[in-house]
Design a protein around this motif. Structure first.
Motif, PDB file in Angstrom:
ATOM      1  N   GLU A 179       0.823  -1.201   0.000  1.00  0.00           N
ATOM      2  CA  GLU A 179       0.000   0.000   0.000  1.00  0.00           C
ATOM      3  C   GLU A 179       0.863   1.259   0.000  1.00  0.00           C
ATOM      4  N   LEU A 183       0.958   4.284  -2.706  1.00  0.00           N
ATOM      5  CA  LEU A 183       0.661   5.664  -2.348  1.00  0.00           C
ATOM      6  C   LEU A 183       1.825   6.596  -2.685  1.00  0.00           C
ATOM      7  N   ASN A 192      -4.587  12.107  -6.476  1.00  0.00           N
ATOM      8  CA  ASN A 192      -5.035  11.320  -5.337  1.00  0.00           C
ATOM      9  C   ASN A 192      -5.704  10.046  -5.864  1.00  0.00           C
ATOM     10  N   GLU A 193      -6.073   9.167  -4.966  1.00  0.00           N
ATOM     11  CA  GLU A 193      -6.609   7.861  -5.392  1.00  0.00           C
ATOM     12  C   GLU A 193      -7.905   7.991  -6.179  1.00  0.00           C
ATOM     13  N   ASP A 227      -9.925   4.224  -0.352  1.00  0.00           N
ATOM     14  CA  ASP A 227      -9.324   4.089   0.969  1.00  0.00           C
ATOM     15  C   ASP A 227     -10.089   3.087   1.828  1.00  0.00           C
ATOM     16  N   GLU A 228     -11.427   3.154   1.781  1.00  0.00           N
ATOM     17  CA  GLU A 228     -12.242   2.210   2.541  1.00  0.00           C
ATOM     18  C   GLU A 228     -12.044   0.787   2.042  1.00  0.00           C
ATOM     19  N   ARG A 230      -9.315  -0.467   0.610  1.00  0.00           N
ATOM     20  CA  ARG A 230      -8.008  -0.953   1.075  1.00  0.00           C
ATOM     21  C   ARG A 230      -8.070  -1.373   2.533  1.00  0.00           C
ATOM     22  N   ARG A 231      -8.731  -0.576   3.341  1.00  0.00           N
ATOM     23  CA  ARG A 231      -8.834  -0.880   4.774  1.00  0.00           C
ATOM     24  C   ARG A 231      -9.656  -2.143   5.012  1.00  0.00           C
TER      25      ARG A 231
END
Length: 251
Positions: A179, A183, A192-193, A227-228, A230-231
């Motif tokens: 990750e 990034l 940004n992503e 982001d969610e 990936r988490r």
């Protein structure tokens, strides 16, 4: 008039090449510039400019210090990296479960704390494979001890606690380092992503057209932010590992 002697760099033990195995100078020999100052400034440089920007010369300039002051504490850049990586490990907290039943929640929280530390310093992804003796650093030693305690409190014997530690550590480092590398590359592009996803979305959907399972999975994952996703993927993988460790507990 004889030439003044030039300062020499203290060499580390050639058999190990680690800052943790080289004797430190006595307090009488310590210069005004401390090791803590050097490490803190190195991390600030790495966080702002990345691993490619780190050099002993640039660090000395930022500290308004000559090479002699830096080389009192570190023989070379490799030793400096050992120190900064161990300092990052010092940011990681290991929860202490209040009861045996809470070991799993504590392990999940610990894994996320490790991930957060790595993503907070994404340059670390490019140096972890070079840290052959990182386990000797004081923060890593403390981290290992606390994680062993976590698993012992959950009903693992000491040997299985070590297995659990290594298994979780390998997963978290591998996933978070990937990750962090992503990034870092994204930051270099200036995007940004979410911007990147929008840019490649049409091409990705077209490439997935012949593959119904991949297409369906993409549609499901696209409901959350990148982001969610990936988490949640990280937590799902860690849950799978904890399922396997659960079977070893108390045997």
């Amino acid at each position: 008039m004889p030439r003044a002697a030039q300062p020499t760099k203290p060499s580390s033990d050639p058999s190990t090449g680690s800052v943790w195995t080289r004797p430190q100078r006595s307090r009488r020999e310590q210069p005004a510039l401390s090791r803590d100052q050097i490490v803190a400034e190195a991390i600030a440089l790495l966080d702002s400019d990345g691993i490619e920007a780190l050099s002993m010369r640039k660090l000395g300039t930022r500290l308004n210090a000559g090479a002699t002051s830096l080389y009192t504490h570190v023989s070379n850049k490799d030793e400096l990296i050992e120190l900064v990586v161990d300092r990052v490990y010092g940011e990681i907290e290991v929860p202490k479960p209040a009861s045996r039943a809470e070991w799993r929640a504590a392990a999940l929280e610990c894994g996320n704390n490790v991930r957060a530390a790595i993503l907070g310093h994404p340059w670390i992804a490019s140096v972890l494979g070079e840290m052959g003796m990182s386990y000797l650093g004081p923060n890593m030693m403390r981290l290992s001890e606390d994680m062993l305690e976590l698993f012992e409190s959950g009903g693992f014997d000491l040997v299985r606690s070590e297995t659990a530690l290594k298994t979780i550590w390998s997963y978290v480092l591998g996933t978070a380092a990937t990750e962090a590398a992503w990034l870092t590359a994204l930051a270099r592009s200036g995007q940004n992503e979410e911007e990147w996803v929008r840019q490649v979305s049409a091409v990705a959907v077209q490439a997935m057209e012949p593959y119904p399972r991949t297409r369906k999975l993409h549609a499901q994952l696209s409901r959350d932010t990148v982001d969610e996703t990936r988490r949640s993927n990280f937590d799902l993988g860690l849950d799978c590992i904890l399922d396997g460790l659960e079977a070893q507990r108390g045997k």
